[in-house]
Design a protein around this motif. Sequence first.
Motif, PDB file in Angstrom:
ATOM      1  N   GLN A  47      38.649  -4.923 -58.437  1.00 58.52           N
ATOM      2  CA  GLN A  47      38.094  -4.967 -57.072  1.00 58.52           C
ATOM      3  C   GLN A  47      36.825  -4.119 -57.124  1.00 58.52           C
ATOM      4  O   GLN A  47      36.870  -2.922 -56.868  1.00 58.52           O
ATOM      5  CB  GLN A  47      39.049  -4.300 -56.068  1.00 58.52           C
ATOM      6  CG  GLN A  47      40.456  -4.853 -56.071  1.00 58.52           C
ATOM      7  CD  GLN A  47      40.511  -6.167 -55.303  1.00 58.52           C
ATOM      8  OE1 GLN A  47      39.763  -6.371 -54.357  1.00 58.52           O
ATOM      9  NE2 GLN A  47      41.379  -7.060 -55.732  1.00 58.52           N
ATOM     10  N   PRO A  48      35.688  -4.712 -57.494  1.00 63.05           N
ATOM     11  CA  PRO A  48      34.520  -3.883 -57.833  1.00 63.05           C
ATOM     12  C   PRO A  48      33.950  -3.092 -56.661  1.00 63.05           C
ATOM     13  O   PRO A  48      34.088  -3.488 -55.511  1.00 63.05           O
ATOM     14  CB  PRO A  48      33.490  -4.904 -58.314  1.00 63.05           C
ATOM     15  CG  PRO A  48      34.137  -6.222 -58.341  1.00 63.05           C
ATOM     16  CD  PRO A  48      35.434  -6.143 -57.611  1.00 63.05           C
ATOM     17  N   GLY A  49      33.337  -1.990 -56.994  1.00 63.24           N
ATOM     18  CA  GLY A  49      32.682  -1.104 -56.030  1.00 63.24           C
ATOM     19  C   GLY A  49      32.280   0.135 -56.809  1.00 63.24           C
ATOM     20  O   GLY A  49      32.781   0.332 -57.918  1.00 63.24           O
ATOM     21  N   PRO A  50      31.395   0.963 -56.266  1.00 64.78           N
ATOM     22  CA  PRO A  50      30.942   2.126 -57.043  1.00 64.78           C
ATOM     23  C   PRO A  50      32.107   3.021 -57.496  1.00 64.78           C
ATOM     24  O   PRO A  50      32.149   3.444 -58.652  1.00 64.78           O
ATOM     25  CB  PRO A  50      30.018   2.865 -56.074  1.00 64.78           C
ATOM     26  CG  PRO A  50      29.572   1.829 -55.095  1.00 64.78           C
ATOM     27  CD  PRO A  50      30.691   0.832 -54.989  1.00 64.78           C
ATOM     28  N   ALA A  51      33.066   3.298 -56.608  1.00 66.59           N
ATOM     29  CA  ALA A  51      34.159   4.203 -56.987  1.00 66.59           C
ATOM     30  C   ALA A  51      35.110   3.531 -57.978  1.00 66.59           C
ATOM     31  O   ALA A  51      35.535   4.142 -58.965  1.00 66.59           O
ATOM     32  CB  ALA A  51      34.920   4.645 -55.735  1.00 66.59           C
TER      33      ALA A  51
END
Length: 363
Positions: free
Chosen positions: A89-93
């Motif tokens: 579940q991509p995202g910076p964190a």
Amino acid sequence: MDFAALSLRDHTTGQLTDLSRVLGLGESVESPAQLLGDLLGAAADRSLSEPPMWPSDIADDATPVEFSVAFDEDGSLTLRVLGETVAEQPGPAANLRATRRVLESLADRYQLSFERFHAVEDLFLTDDPYGDFALWYSLILGPGSEPQFKVYFNPEVRGREHAPVLVAEALTRLGLGEAYRTATEHAILRGDLDRFSFFALDLHEQPRSRVKVYISHDAAEASDMVRAAAAAPGVDLERVRDFCSLVGGSGPFTERPLVSSYAFVEGDTDRPSNYSLYLPIRDYVEDDEEARERVAALLERHHLDTQVLDRALDALTSRPLRDGVGLIAHVSLRMDPVRPGVTVYLSAEAYSTTPPRVRQEIA
Ligand code: TRP
């Protein structure tokens, strides 16, 4: 082969294998391709006919890897891959955690040292990162040696205004407290136009292991880069000027910023032992043919092998160089007393090619 069925893994590991051959790194090809597959994370097996999972800032078309070929003045060649691991579940964190997890899983096999990483991680790693990225990796493949790794932190991860404090504190913790002043006195002089953009560590315990501080210079002139370069002892400032004009033109450089990096190795205290200058050539040429001509001229000036450049470009794409811009993304000049050279950053173009600018030619 059915192009639509190609995955990101197929595309990029194929390029890696071909580039390894061009650079004469043949022996170690098998496991680096496997390594790169792991480092791609959840994006690896997705078909290129689908849109990118994550708009990675590694490359303009969102491919989460970028290759580079480092030409050393002694003739040796190194292949590197800069990348960001894409989470389920991509995202910076989430990408930060994924990148970190993969690197930690490689620690035993490649004898990685996280000592310096642990010394600064509470500064740069947060559950709520600000900006385009939080943690990138680089995979470094040299002749006859095991793969090496590097990490890049984002100094602006807690907001732009906190970057100077983070960099100063990180340097202090790494025994380089005096270095902060050297960097700011030479390279942070124009208010918001100069900013800390990356903080990098080698994940190996060796005397040549580096701590690197990167500074981006918006709307710089060649003279700003000369001033930045003068922080490192023994730099031939004429070369800095030559590099800017040969690769980027007369300036001012008002498109993507030129970038400075200072590298500190064991024994350095206040002054860096190496200065490198990065120029995003893709913003200062009309197409990749023009970029290739400029890079070839630079390599010739430094007595480096232009055939390697041409074969590397062939390994990446079969499209005519005139049909796009950005295959050659950046070029850098490495002013290092031990390993001087030139590095050329090459895009994978897994998803798309930026169209060329219109040539200002007289018919
Ligand atoms: N794509 C980003 C940029 O162009 C980050 C990046 C990738 C970069 N490779 C680089 C920055 C080499 C400087 C040098 O800014």
